[in-house]
Each structure stands twice: as C-alpha cells, then as structure tokens.
Scaffold this motif. Structure first.
Motif, short mmCIF file in Angstrom:
data_model
loop_
_atom_site.label_atom_id
_atom_site.label_comp_id
_atom_site.label_asym_id
_atom_site.label_seq_id
_atom_site.Cartn_x
_atom_site.Cartn_y
_atom_site.Cartn_z
N THR A 54 4.52 -7.81 2.90
CA THR A 54 4.43 -6.89 1.76
C THR A 54 3.78 -5.57 2.14
O THR A 54 3.96 -4.59 1.45
CB THR A 54 3.64 -7.52 0.60
OG1 THR A 54 2.37 -7.95 1.08
CG2 THR A 54 4.38 -8.67 -0.01
N THR A 55 3.02 -5.55 3.24
CA THR A 55 2.47 -4.25 3.66
C THR A 55 3.57 -3.32 4.16
O THR A 55 3.39 -2.11 4.20
CB THR A 55 1.45 -4.41 4.80
OG1 THR A 55 2.13 -5.01 5.91
CG2 THR A 55 0.29 -5.26 4.39
N ARG A 56 4.72 -3.89 4.57
CA ARG A 56 5.78 -3.07 5.14
C ARG A 56 6.88 -2.73 4.15
O ARG A 56 7.85 -2.09 4.51
CB ARG A 56 6.44 -3.83 6.32
CG ARG A 56 5.48 -4.26 7.39
CD ARG A 56 5.01 -3.08 8.21
NE ARG A 56 6.14 -2.37 8.78
CZ ARG A 56 6.57 -2.53 10.03
NH1 ARG A 56 5.97 -3.36 10.82
NH2 ARG A 56 7.60 -1.83 10.48
N HIS A 58 6.78 -0.95 1.35
CA HIS A 58 6.64 0.23 0.50
C HIS A 58 7.90 1.09 0.55
O HIS A 58 8.32 1.51 1.62
CB HIS A 58 5.44 1.05 0.95
CG HIS A 58 5.15 2.21 0.06
ND1 HIS A 58 5.37 2.15 -1.30
CD2 HIS A 58 4.69 3.44 0.32
CE1 HIS A 58 5.03 3.31 -1.83
NE2 HIS A 58 4.62 4.12 -0.87
N PRO A 64 3.44 11.52 7.70
CA PRO A 64 2.21 11.11 8.39
C PRO A 64 1.14 12.19 8.30
O PRO A 64 1.45 13.37 8.45
CB PRO A 64 2.68 10.93 9.84
CG PRO A 64 3.96 11.67 9.94
CD PRO A 64 4.58 11.66 8.58
N PRO A 73 -4.89 1.79 6.09
CA PRO A 73 -3.75 0.91 6.33
C PRO A 73 -3.17 0.45 5.00
O PRO A 73 -3.92 0.31 4.03
CB PRO A 73 -4.38 -0.26 7.10
CG PRO A 73 -5.81 -0.23 6.75
CD PRO A 73 -6.16 1.20 6.50
N PRO A 74 -1.87 0.25 4.92
CA PRO A 74 -1.30 -0.18 3.66
C PRO A 74 -1.81 -1.57 3.30
O PRO A 74 -2.00 -2.42 4.18
CB PRO A 74 0.21 -0.20 3.92
CG PRO A 74 0.34 -0.31 5.39
CD PRO A 74 -0.85 0.37 5.97
N SER A 75 -2.06 -1.78 2.03
CA SER A 75 -2.58 -3.09 1.64
C SER A 75 -1.43 -4.02 1.29
O SER A 75 -0.38 -3.57 0.86
CB SER A 75 -3.49 -2.93 0.43
OG SER A 75 -2.72 -2.76 -0.73
N GLY A 76 -1.65 -5.28 1.50
CA GLY A 76 -0.64 -6.26 1.10
C GLY A 76 -0.85 -6.63 -0.35
O GLY A 76 -1.42 -5.87 -1.13
#
Lengths: 155, 215
Positions: A54-56, A58, A64, A73-76
């Motif tokens: 789920t972090t990937r 988005h 960037p 870092p993206p959260s899950g």
C-alpha cells in the motif's frame, strides 16, 4: 437504547516486528473470532506484505523534492474500516507495527495507541532481558497493558 | 465498443441523463456530500475486478505523470488477457520499472490493488466472521474504498484521504451504471474477458458524469 459501554471497546492488540513476524497478540474483549496461533502468524505476515504494497499504490506522483531535504517516506495502511471493527495501524520509525482492533465508533484511538507505545517503550524495550525482535514475554508490560485496557473497556 | 453510430451520441447523452436523474436518493446524497465537504474531494482512480480476479475496467482521473504506454491514456480497460491479445501497445516499458524508486505501470497498479483487497478481505473475514467485509482503508496519501457485489464483482475507488465513506457511491455505480449499461447491454458478453463490453460509450459517459456529480 444503545448500550454505550459496548460501543467503545478495544478488542485486541497485535505487534509485528520489522521482519513481519508476530511478536505479541492478546485479546481484551469478545468480538473478534478466535484464531489459532498459526493463523495469527499468517495474518501478521500477510498484513506486513499488504502494508508494504500500500505504500507503493499512491496514484499521484508528486515531483521529487530538492535533494537537500529528505521526503517523508510514504505511509502504508493507517486505518482499516470494516462492518464489525476498525483496525488502527501504527508503524514506528524502526518498522515495528502496532495493530489495534477496536469498535468502529471508538474515539481517541490515537491516544490509546500512544499510551500503549509508551508502555511498550517502558516495560519491553527497557527490560534488560528482552531480546529484540523476539516474542514479547514481559510480566510488567502484560500487567500494565491489561490494567490500562481493562479500565478503558469498562468505562 | 460502440453502441450506435456517432450521429446518435446526442440521444445517448440524453438517455444517460434521463437514467441518471430520477433516483431522488442519489441526488440528495450528492447534495448532502457537498454540504458536508468544505474541501473538494478528489477521485484518483476507479477499478472493477470480475470474479476471475481480472481487472475488467480501470479509469484514472487524476493527472498521471507516469510513462504510460497507451492503456490509461485511451481509457481502455487494462488487463492481463488484453495484453496477451493486444500486442505491444500495452506492454509496459520494463527499463524504468526495474529501477528501485521507479513508478509502476498502470497494469501493475491494478494487480497490486487486487492483491491488496483480496488479502485484506480474507483477513477481515477471518477475524470478523464470514459476514464481515471491509469498507475502506486509509494511508497517509490516499484512501481506498471497496464494494463487493454478491456475484463477487469488486468495485474499488481511490480518493484523497479527506473523503467520507464512498461505499454507497460504489453501490450506486453498480446498480445505476454497471447493471444498466453493461449487464443489460444485449451486445455485451456475460463474462468480460479482457474487459470486453464494459468500457462502452454509455457506461464511460455515465460514470464520468456520476463521479463529477458526486464530488
């Protein structure tokens, strides 16, 4: 007439280490199905994988940021809602995940989670006999955790 | 797939409108949501998966700056079987996808989403009993809404994190759009291998209008 005591219940706590292994599981109230220990291990591993996926997922890709600053870092998964319960996931900076299963209407889950993390810090991480990443078997932690959540559930 | 010749598009639109407007509950709901929501909600994407785990329809609304070959740009459904039959156009560029922080192709996204909802659904059923089903999950960046019909067709919508419960919206899409324009379409097959028959003109048009109307 709705019984408010039954509406605010913390069902269970699961702690998953950074490798996806189950290190703690405990039920605090009736409401969720009882699984055997193998199923809990499978569940912890599955959730660990899904959390990573789920972090990937988005759908937007922001440009960037300048290389001088490090982006968060993206959260899950943070909250999962179902018809019967609500699952709050708190992922620490070191990758340990705390999964708290509550009633769908439970308020202030963040606060409860913070308190549990505090107890974990005080009575598990500071316990000299606790081995990192291994199942949590600490009497002090157990006693205070159950005490805290019993008060919470009976309110 | 075309329903009629292009000259009839005008009448198609009015048909869509007449079919979309009558349910008063639906109109009310859209108004209710816009009242509650001060900030504008954003719908990123929408997927339908059939009972054979295949993605039979996908639609991306948000601006995509990822290198998509042709799939999302032309709004065609993306699926494994259409890749097999569709030749080179749908095959993602593997070069950047291999690199560590690279973006995934739209197809891979659909597969990952299916894997996620499948695992979560099984997990929720195990813990909450066979009647329980998961409604949505939220991360720091987006929120995923899920609705499954009794025939195991899965509707998934990705929105921003502020959005309220969209389960009834997905249900409305199933009842008012999918059933009307895909299931009742005499030209569409019973199953939809490779998304065949789902992405017809009426359905896409109606879906677009519906999503814009809800937000």
């Amino acid at each position: 007439m709705v019984n408010f005591n039954e509406e605010r219940v913390v069902y269970a706590l699961i702690i998953i280490n950074k490798a996806g292994g189950l290190i703690y599981q405990r039920d605090f109230a009736e409401g969720l199905n009882k699984l055997n220990i193998n199923d809990y291990l499978v569940l912890a591993g599955t959730f660990h994988g899904v959390h990573a996926i789920t972090t990937r997922l988005h759908p937007l890709h922001p440009p960037p940021p300048p290389s001088s600053e490090r982006p968060d870092p993206p959260s899950g998964i943070e909250v999962l809602e179902t018809e019967n319960f609500r699952l709050q996931c708190f992922s620490t900076l070191t990758g340990t995940k705390f999964l708290l299963f509550t009633e769908p209407q439970q308020p202030n889950v963040d606060k409860v989670m913070g308190k549990i993390y505090e107890l974990y810090g005080d009575y598990v991480m500071k316990n000299p006999f606790y081995q990192l990443e291994m199942p949590v078997r600490c009497e002090g932690w157990e006693r205070r955790l159950v005490g805290y959540l019993r008060v919470l559930n009976s309110r | 797939m075309r329903i009629g010749p292009p000259a009839k598009l005008g009448s198609c639109t009015s048909l869509v409108n007449s079919l979309l407007v009558p349910p008063s509950s639906l109109v009310y709901r859209a108004g209710e949501l816009s009242l509650l929501q001060t900030r504008k909600m954003v719908v990123y994407s929408f997927y339908i998966f059939d009972r054979h785990t295949e993605c039979i329809y996908s639609r991306l609304w948000a601006r995509q700056d990822r290198p998509i070959s042709s799939s999302a740009a032309s709004n065609r459904p993306i699926s494994t079987s259409s890749t097999a039959s569709g030749g080179n156009t749908l095959v993602p560029d593997l070069g950047p996808a291999r690199a560590r922080p690279a973006r995934l192709s739209a197809q891979d996204d659909a597969k990952l989403i299916f894997g996620t909802i499948f695992s979560l659904r099984n997990m929720v059923r195990k813990l909450g009993g066979p009647d329980d089903s998961f409604i949505s999950f939220r991360t720091g960046q987006y929120k995923l809404h899920y609705y499954e019909t009794p025939t195991s067709i899965k509707f998934v919508m990705l929105t921003d994190t502020q959005t309220l419960n969209m389960r009834n919206v997905l249900h409305q899409i199933y009842v008012n759009l999918y059933v009307e324009f895909v299931v009742k379409n005499p030209l569409s097959p019973v199953e939809h291998p490779g998304g065949e028959g789902v992405a017809n003109e009426l359905f896409e048009l109606a879906l677009d209008q519906f999503v814009k109307g809800v937000l």
